[in-house]
Scaffold this active site. Sequence first.
Site, mmCIF file in Angstrom:
data_model
loop_
_atom_site.group_PDB
_atom_site.id
_atom_site.type_symbol
_atom_site.label_atom_id
_atom_site.label_comp_id
_atom_site.label_asym_id
_atom_site.label_seq_id
_atom_site.Cartn_x
_atom_site.Cartn_y
_atom_site.Cartn_z
ATOM 1 N N HIS A 107 0.811 -1.220 0.000
ATOM 2 C CA HIS A 107 0.000 0.000 0.000
ATOM 3 C C HIS A 107 0.840 1.264 0.000
ATOM 4 O O HIS A 107 0.350 2.343 0.358
ATOM 5 C CB HIS A 107 -0.970 -0.019 1.196
ATOM 6 C CG HIS A 107 -2.028 -1.080 1.078
ATOM 7 N ND1 HIS A 107 -2.815 -1.512 2.119
ATOM 8 C CD2 HIS A 107 -2.428 -1.811 0.000
ATOM 9 C CE1 HIS A 107 -3.648 -2.458 1.698
ATOM 10 N NE2 HIS A 107 -3.429 -2.662 0.422
ATOM 11 N N ALA B 258 1.699 -9.676 18.428
ATOM 12 C CA ALA B 258 2.771 -9.904 17.454
ATOM 13 C C ALA B 258 4.103 -10.130 18.169
ATOM 14 O O ALA B 258 4.840 -11.077 17.844
ATOM 15 C CB ALA B 258 2.871 -8.704 16.510
ATOM 16 N N THR C 131 -3.529 -8.612 10.873
ATOM 17 C CA THR C 131 -4.378 -8.042 9.816
ATOM 18 C C THR C 131 -5.795 -8.594 9.926
ATOM 19 O O THR C 131 -5.987 -9.784 10.194
ATOM 20 C CB THR C 131 -3.800 -8.295 8.401
ATOM 21 O OG1 THR C 131 -4.713 -7.765 7.431
ATOM 22 C CG2 THR C 131 -3.534 -9.762 8.113
ATOM 23 N N SER C 132 -6.763 -7.706 9.697
ATOM 24 C CA SER C 132 -8.156 -8.147 9.729
ATOM 25 C C SER C 132 -8.536 -8.799 8.403
ATOM 26 O O SER C 132 -9.583 -9.417 8.280
ATOM 27 C CB SER C 132 -9.088 -6.967 10.023
ATOM 28 O OG SER C 132 -8.960 -5.991 9.007
ATOM 29 N N CYS D 138 3.965 13.666 -7.213
ATOM 30 C CA CYS D 138 3.189 14.773 -7.761
ATOM 31 C C CYS D 138 2.542 14.275 -9.039
ATOM 32 O O CYS D 138 3.247 13.923 -9.997
ATOM 33 C CB CYS D 138 4.098 15.961 -8.053
ATOM 34 S SG CYS D 138 3.222 17.294 -8.897
ATOM 35 N N CYS E 259 6.818 22.340 -8.413
ATOM 36 C CA CYS E 259 6.079 22.764 -9.621
ATOM 37 C C CYS E 259 4.816 23.548 -9.261
ATOM 38 O O CYS E 259 4.168 24.122 -10.130
ATOM 39 C CB CYS E 259 5.742 21.576 -10.521
ATOM 40 S SG CYS E 259 4.235 20.675 -10.054
ATOM 41 N N GLU F 162 -7.196 -11.859 18.081
ATOM 42 C CA GLU F 162 -8.617 -12.130 17.831
ATOM 43 C C GLU F 162 -8.821 -12.962 16.585
ATOM 44 O O GLU F 162 -7.996 -12.948 15.677
ATOM 45 C CB GLU F 162 -9.363 -10.792 17.661
ATOM 46 C CG GLU F 162 -9.355 -10.002 18.953
ATOM 47 C CD GLU F 162 -10.034 -8.654 18.810
ATOM 48 O OE1 GLU F 162 -10.866 -8.504 17.903
ATOM 49 O OE2 GLU F 162 -9.703 -7.781 19.621
HETATM 50 N N1 APR Z 1 -0.595 -8.065 17.615
HETATM 51 C C1 APR Z 1 -1.185 -8.718 16.583
HETATM 52 N N2 APR Z 1 -2.367 -8.338 16.053
HETATM 53 C C2 APR Z 1 -2.988 -7.278 16.588
HETATM 54 C C3 APR Z 1 -2.450 -6.562 17.685
HETATM 55 C C4 APR Z 1 -1.193 -7.003 18.197
HETATM 56 N N3 APR Z 1 -0.578 -6.384 19.224
HETATM 57 N N4 APR Z 1 -3.306 -5.553 17.983
HETATM 58 C C5 APR Z 1 -4.330 -5.640 17.123
HETATM 59 N N5 APR Z 1 -4.154 -6.681 16.273
HETATM 60 C C6 APR Z 1 -5.012 -7.115 15.163
HETATM 61 C C7 APR Z 1 -6.497 -6.824 15.321
HETATM 62 O O1 APR Z 1 -7.154 -7.868 16.046
HETATM 63 C C8 APR Z 1 -6.951 -6.745 13.864
HETATM 64 O O2 APR Z 1 -7.371 -8.028 13.390
HETATM 65 O O3 APR Z 1 -4.619 -6.379 14.027
HETATM 66 C C9 APR Z 1 -5.700 -6.327 13.094
HETATM 67 C C10 APR Z 1 -5.729 -4.922 12.504
HETATM 68 O O4 APR Z 1 -6.715 -4.856 11.505
HETATM 69 P P1 APR Z 1 -6.972 -3.528 10.659
HETATM 70 O O5 APR Z 1 -7.021 -2.359 11.569
HETATM 71 O O6 APR Z 1 -8.147 -3.770 9.789
HETATM 72 O O7 APR Z 1 -5.626 -3.361 9.799
HETATM 73 P P2 APR Z 1 -5.225 -4.045 8.410
HETATM 74 O O8 APR Z 1 -5.722 -5.436 8.306
HETATM 75 O O9 APR Z 1 -3.755 -3.829 8.275
HETATM 76 O O10 APR Z 1 -5.994 -3.139 7.353
HETATM 77 C C11 APR Z 1 -5.783 -3.400 5.982
HETATM 78 O O11 APR Z 1 -7.032 -1.450 5.419
HETATM 79 O O12 APR Z 1 -7.629 0.797 5.569
HETATM 80 C C12 APR Z 1 -6.855 -0.124 4.922
HETATM 81 O O13 APR Z 1 -4.973 0.421 3.680
HETATM 82 C C13 APR Z 1 -5.374 0.180 5.007
HETATM 83 O O14 APR Z 1 -3.528 -1.369 4.900
HETATM 84 C C14 APR Z 1 -4.774 -1.104 5.536
HETATM 85 C C15 APR Z 1 -5.821 -2.129 5.188
#
Ligand code: APR
Length: 234
Positions: free
Chosen positions: A115, A225, A182-183, A123, A144, A209
């Site tokens: 991303h 993590a 990551t969610s 620009c 520019c 989660e």
């Molecule tokens: N260690 C591991 N996981 C964690 C921790 C931690 N300490 N704290 C939170 N999490 C988990 C949450 O449970 C959640 O599932 O990290 C995840 C974060 O999810 P998002 O906030 O949705 O982030 P992400 O998956 O990176 O989002 C993807 O969405 O808005 C866009 O471009 C943006 O790159 C981003 C993309």
Amino acid sequence: MRADVPRFADFERVVLFSGAGMSAESGVPTYRGAGGIWKQYDYRRYACQDAFDRDPEAVWEFHNFRRGLVGACAPNDGHRIVAQAQKALPCVDVVTQNIDGLHQLAGATHVVELHGSLWRLRCDACGATTHTRDAPLIDVHCPCGAFWRPAITWFGDPLDDAVFSEAARLIAGCDLFVAVGTSAVVYPAAALPQLAKRGGATMVEVNPEQTDASDLYSVHLRGTATEMLAKMAG
Ligand code: APR
């Protein structure tokens, strides 16, 4: 759920696929969930090309705020463990959805930024690009005269083809795939783990989660993590 923890050193080609949770312990807010950025800020006003075309100053105010916030954060032990594994083992690649640059600050040398980066600007008027990691708050105008825009993927933006292909190649060829924090709801990035699964990789999800993608994984490490990556490196 399997209780045993796969070790990085037992695999030949490892891909670590990180999201906002990877940097949560550095103090960088995640996007979703409690305290998430998109709970407080409407992405339609701050993180899409339409918003930038309509009101570049408001979009820049938001991004300068984020640059200040992220610029004050340091890599955590999880970032350091990954960087260390890259140095110690023959093949550990990082594919990240994060734009914070913390993997690299921790010393990771090969990071595919799906991303883009909060620290790169482009620009769209003259084609110039620049890198500004040292200056969290910046003059938002290119020499520019047009507005710089952050070289990141906003909602509705296509991913860079070359970057996505590189990520897909690495992921399809790995034998250990570790999704950290990551969610997994934002496509096309969220489709990438399926390539690892199809390639027969051992699939590990590190997340305190359950997520919508949890079924894809055979090993669920329910913790932070830093805690879980330390176990995998041990
Ligand atoms: N260690 C591991 N996981 C964690 C921790 C931690 N300490 N704290 C939170 N999490 C988990 C949450 O449970 C959640 O599932 O990290 C995840 C974060 O999810 P998002 O906030 O949705 O982030 P992400 O998956 O990176 O989002 C993807 O969405 O808005 C866009 O471009 C943006 O790159 C981003 C993309």
